[in-house]
Design an enzyme around this catalytic site. Sequence first.
Site, PDB file in Angstrom:
ATOM      1  N   GLY A  19      35.119  46.572  -1.184  1.00 35.90           N
ATOM      2  CA  GLY A  19      36.322  46.924  -1.926  1.00 35.90           C
ATOM      3  C   GLY A  19      36.552  48.417  -2.026  1.00 35.90           C
ATOM      4  O   GLY A  19      36.763  48.949  -3.117  1.00 35.90           O
ATOM      5  N   SER A  22      40.441  51.675  -2.513  1.00 29.65           N
ATOM      6  CA  SER A  22      40.969  52.511  -3.593  1.00 29.65           C
ATOM      7  C   SER A  22      40.016  52.457  -4.778  1.00 29.65           C
ATOM      8  O   SER A  22      39.003  51.753  -4.763  1.00 29.65           O
ATOM      9  CB  SER A  22      42.367  52.019  -4.029  1.00 29.65           C
ATOM     10  OG  SER A  22      42.286  50.704  -4.571  1.00 29.65           O
ATOM     11  N   GLY A  23      40.347  53.222  -5.808  1.00 26.53           N
ATOM     12  CA  GLY A  23      39.665  53.116  -7.087  1.00 26.53           C
ATOM     13  C   GLY A  23      38.183  53.403  -7.060  1.00 26.53           C
ATOM     14  O   GLY A  23      37.701  54.301  -6.364  1.00 26.53           O
ATOM     15  N   GLY A  25      35.645  51.748  -5.859  1.00 26.06           N
ATOM     16  CA  GLY A  25      34.977  51.544  -4.578  1.00 26.06           C
ATOM     17  C   GLY A  25      35.125  52.742  -3.661  1.00 26.06           C
ATOM     18  O   GLY A  25      34.149  53.181  -3.031  1.00 26.06           O
ATOM     19  N   TYR A 160      39.960  36.049 -15.480  1.00 24.01           N
ATOM     20  CA  TYR A 160      39.276  37.263 -15.033  1.00 24.01           C
ATOM     21  C   TYR A 160      37.985  37.478 -15.819  1.00 24.01           C
ATOM     22  O   TYR A 160      36.924  37.734 -15.240  1.00 24.01           O
ATOM     23  CB  TYR A 160      40.210  38.458 -15.201  1.00 24.01           C
ATOM     24  CG  TYR A 160      39.582  39.786 -14.824  1.00 24.01           C
ATOM     25  CD1 TYR A 160      39.446  40.144 -13.488  1.00 24.01           C
ATOM     26  CD2 TYR A 160      39.148  40.669 -15.804  1.00 24.01           C
ATOM     27  CE1 TYR A 160      38.868  41.357 -13.136  1.00 24.01           C
ATOM     28  CE2 TYR A 160      38.568  41.882 -15.456  1.00 24.01           C
ATOM     29  CZ  TYR A 160      38.434  42.220 -14.127  1.00 24.01           C
ATOM     30  OH  TYR A 160      37.862  43.417 -13.795  1.00 24.01           O
TER      31      TYR A 160
END
Length: 288
Positions: A19, A22-23, A25, A160
């Site tokens: 992952g 973006s972000g 990861g 989630y």
Amino acid sequence: MSTHPTTPDTSLRTVLITGTSSGVGLAAAIAAARAGWRTVATLRDTGRADALRKAAAEAGVELDIRQLDVVDESSVAAAVAGVIADYGRLDAVVNNAGAGHVGTLELESVADVRGVMEVNFFGVLNVSKAALPHLRATGGRLITVTSVGGVIGQPFNEAYCAAKFAVEGYMESLAPVAGAVGVSVSVIEPGAVATEFVNNIGLDIDARIAAAGPYADAMRHYIERTVGRFMEGAQTPAGAAEAVMEALTADRPAFRIQTSEWAQGFTGTKLADQDGSAVLGMTGSWVS
């Protein structure tokens, strides 16, 4: 940047991160490469790797960018086998890939919930299972980015949080077993992170409220709180990635690592709440 060497240096510590488009990861991949790790940065769609490549170029680091879809066991197996074939070792895995979801049980299908579990829970298991034999061989580390939502259930995040609770319970149970064969297990618990993750939920606020039926008022209160005050205090992906690096490099990393003082305080509410009243008192105020 993503070329596989024909004569690899098998002495370099190798980490595989999922992952990374973006972000957290992406930030973790850059941080690991800066720290001297051979970093295999994976993502489901390599066509979305432009931001990753740009960040690596700006940081002056090399990444090995590969395709890996955590819900596809054959994709996971091929990615892990490829790393071993090319580099001869795997010293750490960072399970970061995941997907956000906002909804509530009466207004969605059980199939929707299964889909959330498939990515956020079973995807973690797919990668971890494939990696464990190789982590045993190196005395490596299995690191999973969960969430404060893996400790405290949050309104309209039932599916989630259920997936993140499942990951935390699974890894907490696995940790002593993996430890017995030399593999360290840690979970990373971010709070709100200023990333594309929230946008990926597809949160059309007006449409969500309009479709919420009897839950419309509660949904409005929740969104106002979350998108407003909560997200304004979000930390950067680089800040959250520091906790990943702690788990990756510390001599004896903790099992549970929060990424900020806010996350420590928030999860502490649950961890010190034996009867559940503090958590429900807090989250109940979010919807009224």
